[in-house]
Each structure stands twice: as structure tokens, then as C-alpha cells.
Design an enzyme around this catalytic site. Structure first.
Site, mmCIF file in Angstrom:
data_model
loop_
_atom_site.group_PDB
_atom_site.id
_atom_site.type_symbol
_atom_site.label_atom_id
_atom_site.label_comp_id
_atom_site.label_asym_id
_atom_site.label_seq_id
_atom_site.Cartn_x
_atom_site.Cartn_y
_atom_site.Cartn_z
ATOM 1 N N GLU A 1 41.663 35.199 54.677
ATOM 2 C CA GLU A 1 40.232 34.605 54.690
ATOM 3 C C GLU A 1 40.487 33.011 55.352
ATOM 4 O OE1 GLU A 1 38.310 36.967 50.848
ATOM 5 O OE2 GLU A 1 39.656 35.251 50.597
ATOM 6 N N ASP B 1 36.806 39.545 43.653
ATOM 7 C CA ASP B 1 36.374 38.506 44.800
ATOM 8 C C ASP B 1 36.773 39.132 46.259
ATOM 9 O OD1 ASP B 1 39.196 38.691 44.947
ATOM 10 O OD2 ASP B 1 39.544 36.637 44.747
HETATM 11 P P1 NAD Z 1 48.431 37.938 39.803
HETATM 12 O O1 NAD Z 1 48.962 39.001 40.464
HETATM 13 O O2 NAD Z 1 49.605 36.754 39.631
HETATM 14 O O3 NAD Z 1 48.206 38.076 38.465
HETATM 15 C C1 NAD Z 1 47.343 39.217 38.078
HETATM 16 C C2 NAD Z 1 47.612 39.890 36.797
HETATM 17 O O4 NAD Z 1 46.552 41.102 36.472
HETATM 18 C C3 NAD Z 1 48.873 40.802 36.529
HETATM 19 O O5 NAD Z 1 49.487 40.127 35.599
HETATM 20 C C4 NAD Z 1 48.601 42.051 36.373
HETATM 21 O O6 NAD Z 1 49.519 42.606 35.483
HETATM 22 C C5 NAD Z 1 47.036 41.934 35.696
HETATM 23 N N1 NAD Z 1 46.277 43.318 35.897
HETATM 24 C C6 NAD Z 1 46.138 43.961 36.893
HETATM 25 N N2 NAD Z 1 45.206 44.880 36.207
HETATM 26 C C7 NAD Z 1 45.111 44.716 34.880
HETATM 27 C C8 NAD Z 1 44.147 45.444 34.163
HETATM 28 N N3 NAD Z 1 43.581 46.629 34.378
HETATM 29 N N4 NAD Z 1 44.186 44.857 32.899
HETATM 30 C C9 NAD Z 1 44.964 43.710 32.385
HETATM 31 N N5 NAD Z 1 45.501 42.885 33.561
HETATM 32 C C10 NAD Z 1 45.863 43.479 34.628
HETATM 33 O O7 NAD Z 1 47.141 37.116 40.538
HETATM 34 P P2 NAD Z 1 46.636 35.869 40.235
HETATM 35 O O8 NAD Z 1 47.074 34.813 41.299
HETATM 36 O O9 NAD Z 1 46.643 35.448 38.834
HETATM 37 O O10 NAD Z 1 45.020 36.302 40.757
HETATM 38 C C11 NAD Z 1 44.215 37.076 39.835
HETATM 39 C C12 NAD Z 1 43.072 37.418 40.714
HETATM 40 O O11 NAD Z 1 42.058 36.214 40.684
HETATM 41 C C13 NAD Z 1 43.204 37.896 42.058
HETATM 42 O O12 NAD Z 1 42.514 39.216 42.120
HETATM 43 C C14 NAD Z 1 42.744 36.970 43.028
HETATM 44 O O13 NAD Z 1 42.364 37.429 44.076
HETATM 45 C C15 NAD Z 1 41.721 36.430 42.195
HETATM 46 N N6 NAD Z 1 41.403 34.857 42.486
HETATM 47 C C16 NAD Z 1 40.019 34.480 42.410
HETATM 48 C C17 NAD Z 1 39.655 33.173 42.489
HETATM 49 C C18 NAD Z 1 38.305 32.863 42.717
HETATM 50 O O14 NAD Z 1 37.951 31.658 43.022
HETATM 51 N N7 NAD Z 1 37.319 33.630 42.168
HETATM 52 C C19 NAD Z 1 40.921 32.196 43.004
HETATM 53 C C20 NAD Z 1 42.337 32.625 42.851
HETATM 54 C C21 NAD Z 1 42.377 33.919 42.516
#
Ligand code: NAD
Length: 361
Positions: free
Chosen positions: A67, A238
Site C-alpha cells: 500500500e 485492516d
Molecule cells: P504478526 O504476524 O507479528 O503477529 C500476529 C500474531 O497474531 C501472531 O503471533 C499470530 O500467531 C497471532 N494470531 C493469528 N491468528 C490468531 C487467532 N485466531 N487468535 C489469536 N492469535 C492469532 O503481525 P503484527 O505485525 O503484530 O500485526 C498484527 C496485525 O495488525 C496485522 O494484521 C497487521 O496488518 C495489523 N496492523 C494494523 C495496523 C493499523 O494501523 N490498524 C498497523 C500495523 C499492523
């Protein structure tokens, strides 16, 4: 490298690497950085109407999304390049990685290039905590964090710095992720519990943060898990087709969003009718709309991340960079003696093959 950004050579662009960002964050202190960054984000939300706004430009693939997130306040322009690839962690890569540019609208010249992987985690957490300042129940101390990956500890630190959250209840489908959070946050002022289910994690929590990564309509929280009075900080959903909350929770909640045209496509509210009422966070911050009304209300911050938050983050980093050595100057912009003589600059470059060809002709 000069000490003062203002005195720098016009055509050198400061570049903040991951290494420099870590130096800067640690020198300022994580909690202070988050608090000051949240103040910049809040200030820019308050002047929301100054900004050019557009939903981010997304290029989707089967595995993830890339993005571009641009905005401008008329004086400065910023954009972030960011990806979202939930499968990356299995290959030793980040789910989310990013870099950004901050530029002068008057000349169009970049003023800063920065890593934004760490900065995105910080700005996402600062924005979540800022929203919670207006929406969370009064006296909130306990937060559940479901999804214990790269973003999780940053969320914990921001909620501690801005709201005084000091009790954390963790759940992740991968126990090692939860153990990593417990290790990383040990000794930083939290009372922490590792839980074996999401249901267990939300018990007694005033705030529920969902920050999981999965490229599907997931159901991290079901309706029966959410009691009255709770604030939900939904961060992980997101992208189109990527959500975390059961639709029934949305129907019981007062929903607050960053920029509706983007959140309608990407947020939890993609599950609702296009005219379902939502409130814009900037209006709450600017005093044009109410935040939490009463103790029984369920508030939901449907976070997707918006370009102004990255603009605020770059603006903050640029201000805090002055007088430090936490950057290098990049020779990014061509600088011929006479602006129109770009070819001449190439011609006269030491050892130029063009000159040699001319001499032998
Ligand atoms: P990451 O991959 O480092 O961590 C995600 C975690 O979620 C992993 O530890 C995984 O095991 C866990 N997980 C997956 N499915 C699960 C479930 N059903 N129940 C419990 N845990 C589960 O990712 P990250 O960098 O921590 O990002 C997390 C999310 O936040 C991503 O989807 C990312 O796109 C989003 N994000 C959003 C914003 C925003 O501004 N809203 C900003 C950054 C990241």
C-alpha cells in the site's frame, strides 16, 4: 553530518535507518516517545480539515498487500510504503514493514526518508492509546491483548504511557508469541497473565485489543465474550476480507473510525451496511462529537491506520532528529551548477566515458 537540519546542504536528504530509529527511540525513551508522538497525532487530528485525504492505494495479491499512503497539509507532503503479509513470519520476515518520505510542498524536495517498520508499530500503538483516552471506561487498568506478534508490546507500552494500563492478559494461538511478550515486558511495570483462550483473556479486561494477522474473515471475538462497558481496540482487521470481530459485536457497539471512505473498505465495518452510522475519531478529538457517554456503552475503535498518522510520525521524527546524529545524509537529488544543465553534469563527471568519447572523436 551537521548538527542542525536547517543548516544542511540543500540537496542532501537525511535518512533514518532501522539502526538510527532504535537509537532515537531509546535515547528519548519508549514511553516518552509514544506520549510525544500521540500528541503530534492528536494535534494533526485536530486540524483534520487541513489535510488532503484519500483512501490508501492498495495492490492486493493472494499472499498480502502493498500500500501507498499519501497526504499533505499544504506545507508538507508525506507518504508511506507499507506491506501486510501474514504468512511472512513463517519465513522469518515481518508481516508489516514500511518506509516513508516527508517532503516540502513548496519545492517538492524530500526533507526526510525514514524506516517506518518500527515507526508504524509506535504510531499504531500511539493512535490506539489516543483513541482509548477518549473512549475507554474511566479508571481502566486491565487490557487483554489477543495476537501477541510484532505490534503487541508497543500497544502495551502506549496504553501504559497514556492511560496507566498496568494489567495485561495475553492470548495467541502460538504460545511462543505470548511467552515472547511476557519476556519482553518483564520488569516494565506490568502485572501479566498468559491465557489459554481468547475467552479467558477478556475476563475482567476493561479494554480488549485484537491485533492478530490472518488474511481471512476471522472471528477472534464472539458476541458473548464482550460485556457492557468495554472498549475494543480492533487493530488487526485492516484489509478487504480481513476482519477479527463477529458482526454482532459491531451491532452492539458505538464505532469510531479514522477516515470512513478507507475504513468502509478495510475495517471491521466492511461487514456492515455502507450507511451504518460511525463516528470519526477526529471529530471526537476536536470536540465536535462525544466520545464515551456512559459506563455501560461498548466503544469500538475500528483501527486500520491512516496516512495522517504516518505524516504526524514523520513530522515528529524530523523535529526530534535536529541536533542528533541519528541519521545519514543521502545524495538523493541531482544538483548541477546550472539547474538545466543536468546532461552537462553527467558529461563532466570525473572519468566520464562521454568526455573520453568526445576526445577520441
Ligand atoms: P504478526 O504476524 O507479528 O503477529 C500476529 C500474531 O497474531 C501472531 O503471533 C499470530 O500467531 C497471532 N494470531 C493469528 N491468528 C490468531 C487467532 N485466531 N487468535 C489469536 N492469535 C492469532 O503481525 P503484527 O505485525 O503484530 O500485526 C498484527 C496485525 O495488525 C496485522 O494484521 C497487521 O496488518 C495489523 N496492523 C494494523 C495496523 C493499523 O494501523 N490498524 C498497523 C500495523 C499492523
Amino acid at each position: 553530518m551537521t548538527a542542525d537540519l536547517a543548516d544542511r546542504h540543500l540537496n542532501l536528504v537525511p535518512f533514518v535507518s532501522v539502526h538510527h530509529m532504535m537509537e532515537l527511540v531509546l535515547e528519548i525513551g519508549v514511553e516518552r516517545f509514544l506520549t510525544e508522538l500521540a500528541a503530534y497525532i492528536e494535534e494533526d487530528f485536530r486540524r483534520w480539515e487541513d489535510f488532503d485525504k484519500t483512501p490508501r492505494v492498495a495492490s492486493h495479491s493472494r499472499e498480502g498487500v502493498i500500500e501507498l499512503m499519501p497526504t499533505s497539509d499544504g506545507r508538507h507532503y508525506g507518504f508511506k510504503y507499507v506491506n501486510g503479509h501474514p504468512k511472512n513470519t513463517r519465513e522469518g520476515r515481518q508481516t508489516v514493514t514500511a518506509f516513508g518520505v516527508y517532503a516540502d510542498v513548496g519545492t517538492g524536495y524530500p526533507l526526510l526518508i525514514s524506516e517506518m517498520t518500527i515507526l508504524t508499530a509506535l504510531r499504531t500503538a500511539a493512535t490506539s492509546a489516543l483513541a482509548a483516552k477518549y473512549l475507554a471506561p474511566e479508571g481502566a487498568r486491565c487490557m487483554a491483548i489477543i495476537g501477541n506478534g510484532a505490534q503487541a508490546e508497543f500497544q502495551a507500552m502506549a496504553f501504559k504511557a497514556l492511560l496507566g494500563i498496568d494489567r495485561l492478559r495475553f492470548f495467541d494461538i502460538d504460545r511462543q508469541a505470548t511467552q515472547k511478550c511476557l519476556r519482553n515486558l518483564a520488569g516494565l511495570g506490568f502485572d501479566m497473565t498468559a491465557c489459554s483462550t481468547a475467552q479467558e483473556a477478556v475476563e475482567g479486561a476493561d479494554i480488549i485489543t485484537t491485533v492478530t494477522a490472518d488474511k481471512q474473515y476471522a472471528t477472534i471475538l464472539t458476541d458473548n465474550m464482550v460485556g457492557s462497558g468495554v472498549h475494543i481496540n480492533a487493530v488487526g482487521g485492516d484489509c478487504p476480507g480481513k476482519t477479527e470481530l463477529h458482526r454482532d459485536i459491531l451491532l452492539r457497539s458505538d464505532i469510531f473510525v479514522e477516515y470512513p471512505p478507507q475504513t468502509r473498505i478495510e475495517g471491521e465495518i466492511q461487514q456492515l451496511d455502507a450507511d451504518h452510522p460511525v463516528e470519526e475519531l477526529w471529530r471526537v478529538i476536536a470536540g465536535k462529537a462525544g466520545g464515551r457517554r456512559d459506563a455501560r456503552q461498548i466503544t469500538l475503535f475500528d483501527s486500520v491506520g491512516f496516512a495522517t498518522e504516518d505524516f504526524s510520525a514523520l513530522r515528529y521524527v524530523r523535529d526530534r532528529l535536529a541536533g542528533t546524529s541519528h541519521y545519514v545524509d543521502l545524495d538523493l537529488l541531482a544538483d548541477p551548477d546550472e539547474p538545466r544543465d543536468l546532461f552537462g553534469m553527467l558529461l563532466r563527471f570525473p572519468g566520464s566515458s562521454l568526455l573520453a568519447a568526445r576526445r577520441s572523436a
